[in-house]
Design a protein around this motif. Structure first.
Motif, PDB file in Angstrom:
ATOM      1  N   TYR A  43     -48.916 -19.671  41.242  1.00 61.45           N
ATOM      2  CA  TYR A  43     -49.491 -18.486  39.805  1.00 61.45           C
ATOM      3  C   TYR A  43     -47.774 -18.286  38.839  1.00 61.45           C
ATOM      4  N   VAL A  52     -57.128 -15.825  33.468  1.00 68.37           N
ATOM      5  CA  VAL A  52     -57.082 -17.376  34.687  1.00 68.37           C
ATOM      6  C   VAL A  52     -56.220 -17.590  35.703  1.00 68.37           C
ATOM      7  N   THR A  99     -55.124 -15.198  38.206  1.00 72.12           N
ATOM      8  CA  THR A  99     -55.335 -14.478  39.044  1.00 72.12           C
ATOM      9  C   THR A  99     -56.748 -15.440  39.956  1.00 72.12           C
ATOM     10  N   LYS A 100     -56.758 -16.534  39.269  1.00 74.80           N
ATOM     11  CA  LYS A 100     -58.212 -17.333  40.380  1.00 74.80           C
ATOM     12  C   LYS A 100     -56.839 -17.643  41.696  1.00 74.80           C
ATOM     13  N   PRO A 154     -57.566 -11.313  45.251  1.00 74.07           N
ATOM     14  CA  PRO A 154     -59.023 -11.180  44.555  1.00 74.07           C
ATOM     15  C   PRO A 154     -58.167 -10.043  44.321  1.00 74.07           C
ATOM     16  N   ALA A 161     -61.902 -16.839  35.490  1.00 77.43           N
ATOM     17  CA  ALA A 161     -61.328 -16.520  36.803  1.00 77.43           C
ATOM     18  C   ALA A 161     -62.526 -15.741  37.853  1.00 77.43           C
ATOM     19  N   GLY A 162     -63.064 -15.014  37.631  1.00 80.62           N
ATOM     20  CA  GLY A 162     -64.566 -14.871  38.190  1.00 80.62           C
ATOM     21  C   GLY A 162     -63.844 -13.976  38.761  1.00 80.62           C
ATOM     22  N   ARG A 163     -62.699 -12.630  38.589  1.00 80.85           N
ATOM     23  CA  ARG A 163     -62.045 -11.568  38.877  1.00 80.85           C
ATOM     24  C   ARG A 163     -62.304 -10.447  38.273  1.00 80.85           C
TER      25      ARG A 163
END
Length: 230
Positions: free
Chosen positions: A21, A80, A82-83, A87, A228-230
């Motif tokens: 990151y 992105v 954050t993936k 979580p 990212a699904g967050r």
């Protein structure tokens, strides 16, 4: 034993993710600054050299419209990214980092312009870095009561073209009248009105460009979070 191994594996995974990151964040910022620098050089050599219109384009800092793309890239990248983080904290960490990064990247353009201006002054009058700094600081202190980058930033918010020769700095009235006459030719407005209009409009434009940067970052940061699904 198995549970301990899972915990160690999770910690290692988060550690590697954090390194990834940070590397990604550094790359995103570096690429953004490079894009702004390349665009600034291109504008200096092409757009700002256009007769009469070039000074106007420089004054309104037209190249800052690129902020829409640059800060969209930053927002998307940090969203992105954050993936790679846990979580529970990924969103907060990215958002916290963006708070200082956005203004710093935004200010990179005037910082680069200030550096290029010093180089031009040194080149045209064949001055050493120390002499250049002394000359430009003296000029800026006389005009806006502040030297260095801050003085440069204030002066260019009031007047679009800054002198690059010692002779122009010493005979600034003639220099500014010459530049003003170009704007009068272009707009047909009285010189005094042009002067006040520039002082007001250029500050408003800077606020506008920064607002664009913030909005583009936030909007695309949210898009990145969704990806990212967050």
């Amino acid at each position: 034993m198995q549970q301990s191994l899972k915990q160690v594996g999770s910690i290692l995974l988060y550690f590697l993710g954090s390194i990834g990151y940070l590397a990604s964040a550094a790359a995103i910022v570096a690429i953004s600054v490079i894009i702004k620098f390349a665009a600034l050089l291109l504008a200096d050599r092409v757009l700002y050299t256009i007769f009469i219109i070039g000074d106007l384009l420089r004054g309104i800092e037209i190249i800052e419209l690129l902020n829409i793309l640059v800060f969209a890239f930053i927002g998307m990248g940090f969203g992105v990214g954050t993936k790679l983080l846990p979580p529970k904290f990924g969103r907060q960490i990215s958002a916290a980092l963006l708070i200082p990064i956005v203004p710093l990247v935004f200010m990179s353009t005037p910082l680069l312009r200030y550096s290029l201006w010093l180089d031009k002054v040194a080149e045209k009058d064949n001055l050493s870095p120390a002499q250049t700094q002394t000359l430009t600081n003296s000029f800026l202190n006389q005009r806006v009561r502040s030297g260095g980058f801050l003085g440069y930033y204030i002066y260019t918010a009031q007047f679009p073209v800054i002198p690059t020769k010692q002779s122009e700095m010493q005979d600034l009235d003639s220099f500014e009248k010459k530049v003003n006459s170009r704007f009068v030719q272009l707009t047909g407005i009285y010189p005094t009105v042009v002067t006040w209009a520039m002082r007001i409009c250029f500050w408003l434009l800077r606020i506008f460009y920064f607002s664009i940067a913030v909005i583009a970052t936030i909007a695309h940061f949210r898009d990145g979070l969704r990806i990212a699904g967050r």
